[in-house]
Design a protein around this motif. Structure first.
Motif, mmCIF file in Angstrom:
data_model
loop_
_atom_site.group_PDB
_atom_site.id
_atom_site.type_symbol
_atom_site.label_atom_id
_atom_site.label_comp_id
_atom_site.label_asym_id
_atom_site.label_seq_id
_atom_site.Cartn_x
_atom_site.Cartn_y
_atom_site.Cartn_z
ATOM 1 N N TYR A 44 0.842 -1.384 -0.229
ATOM 2 C CA TYR A 44 0.500 -0.304 -0.525
ATOM 3 C C TYR A 44 0.783 1.063 0.386
ATOM 4 N N GLY B 220 -1.836 8.486 0.219
ATOM 5 C CA GLY B 220 -1.985 9.087 -0.763
ATOM 6 C C GLY B 220 -1.268 10.568 -0.985
ATOM 7 N N VAL C 218 2.699 10.567 -1.537
ATOM 8 C CA VAL C 218 2.407 10.161 -3.175
ATOM 9 C C VAL C 218 1.832 11.566 -4.019
ATOM 10 N N ALA C 219 1.063 12.475 -3.243
ATOM 11 C CA ALA C 219 0.485 13.953 -3.831
ATOM 12 C C ALA C 219 1.819 14.972 -3.905
ATOM 13 N N SER D 238 0.922 12.292 -8.576
ATOM 14 C CA SER D 238 -0.341 11.570 -8.532
ATOM 15 C C SER D 238 -0.351 10.950 -10.200
ATOM 16 N N ILE E 96 -3.666 2.342 -3.216
ATOM 17 C CA ILE E 96 -2.916 3.739 -2.448
ATOM 18 C C ILE E 96 -4.633 3.711 -1.484
ATOM 19 N N ASP F 294 -5.786 6.930 1.707
ATOM 20 C CA ASP F 294 -5.887 8.045 2.530
ATOM 21 C C ASP F 294 -5.258 7.218 4.202
#
Lengths: 119, 100, 132
Positions: B58, B61, B64-65, B70, B80, B82
């Motif tokens: 996993y 997110g 990553v952003a 992204s 992904i 949160d």
């Protein structure tokens, strides 16, 4: 579920405290209980009310303090690590308290989960 | 068990140690600079691709952003999550090990 | 005595498996020293404690440390106190020793050298893992 959180880094050099803060806030939002947040190593700097980040930056010292107040979270700063780094009651932000390492072990015993954020 | 890796595989050996020590069936969540290990085109991608059968991977997110990734292709099979998903994962596993 | 009373009076002491994982070399950063401080405190609680050294953490136990030239406290002697505190489960990963050209004979205290395959099983049984 009861979570305990250990933070081993300060509010600026590493992302650890940010990650821990977001995790803790998300856990609370989901209805979990935060048994204790324990600040160790350079993590004790998260309690220094004299720190003044630039105004367009997040202020983790106040964020933790506010989260602690709003959700009645026990924010414990390790005394041995704190004294070394000049963190004393005189500079402690509201909501934090200074105590011994036993509080970390006790949190590990009492909480259902302990999660470590560090470098 | 849940394993957290917060280091870039280009800088530190946290991912290697995690992959060596984690028991088959464990979940591995990449956070902070650990997310760089999730890039499909990275020089380290094979480390994760080769262990897809042993672990579930996993990636967080928001991390990553934040790093502008992204739009970058991630290794197929990495899910992904949160922060809510992160909390769920810690709750679902008996213990969490942070590979700092 | 009702079941309720029996339950109230006889709350069992919780004993959890705590593992302290050391992956950092000494002196370059403070993690080794401050982790040792945690373990020494943790020993006072009646819990199942194990201490693991892997990756550069195995270097914490190297014999013949002499810090006079760097002005820092040589805390390698303190590992000897773990036995006095009844911390008996001290595991060192064999692969990490091998990778650094070290053997158990190079270490300041007697330890149990474990291959990754075996250590993996021990780690997977822990309730609380505190790493640095």
């Amino acid at each position: 579920m009861k979570f305990a959180v250990l933070i081993n880094e300060g509010p600026f050099t590493h992302q650890a405290s940010d990650s821990a803060y977001r995790f803790t806030a998300a856990a609370l939002a989901k209805g979990h209980e935060i048994y204790r947040v324990f600040f160790y190593n350079d993590g004790v700097y998260n309690s220094n009310r004299l720190s003044e980040p630039q105004t367009d930056d997040r202020n983790l010292v106040s964020l933790w303090s506010r989260l602690g107040r709003d959700h009645d979270i026990d924010l414990v700063v390790c005394v041995a690590a704190a004294l070394r780094r000049g963190i004393k009651d005189e500079v402690l932000e509201n909501g934090f308290r200074i105590s011994g390492l036993g509080q970390l072990v006790e949190a590990g015993i009492q909480a259902d989960r302990l999660i470590v954020f560090g470098d | 068990m849940l394993h957290l890796v917060n280091k870039s595989p280009f800088e530190r050996n946290a991912l290697d140690s995690c992959l060596r020590m984690a028991k088959s069936g464990s979940a591995i969540l990449l956070i902070e600079d650990g997310v760089y290990a999730a890039l499909a085109k990275s020089a380290h991608a094979e480390k994760i691709i080769g262990r897809m059968g042993d672990f579930s991977f996993y990636v967080l997110g928001p991390d990553v952003a934040a790093r502008g990734l992204s739009d970058a292709p991630l290794i197929e099979g990495i899910d992904i999550v949160d922060y809510e998903g992160f909390v769920d994962m810690v709750a679902e596993h008996d213990a969490t090990q942070s590979w700092l | 005595m009702s079941e309720m009373n029996e339950f109230d009076e006889d709350v069992p002491e919780i004993v959890k498996r705590f593992m302290y994982v050391n992956r950092r070399a000494p002196y370059g950063t403070i993690y080794a020293l401050e982790c040792l401080e945690v373990v020494l405190i943790a020993a006072a609680f009646d819990q199942d404690v194990s201490v693991v050294f892997l990756d550069d953490g195995v270097c914490q136990l190297k014999k013949n440390q002499d810090t006079t030239g760097i002005g820092m406290k040589n805390f390698s002697k303190t590992y000897g106190a773990l036995d006095d505190y009844d911390v008996e489960k001290i595991y060192v990963e064999k692969e990490s020793l091998d990778a650094r050209g070290l053997t158990a004979g190079d270490l300041v205290i007697p330890v149990e050298v474990m291959a990754a395959d075996e250590l993996r099983e021990v780690m997977a049984q822990q309730d609380v893992i505190i790493s640095s």
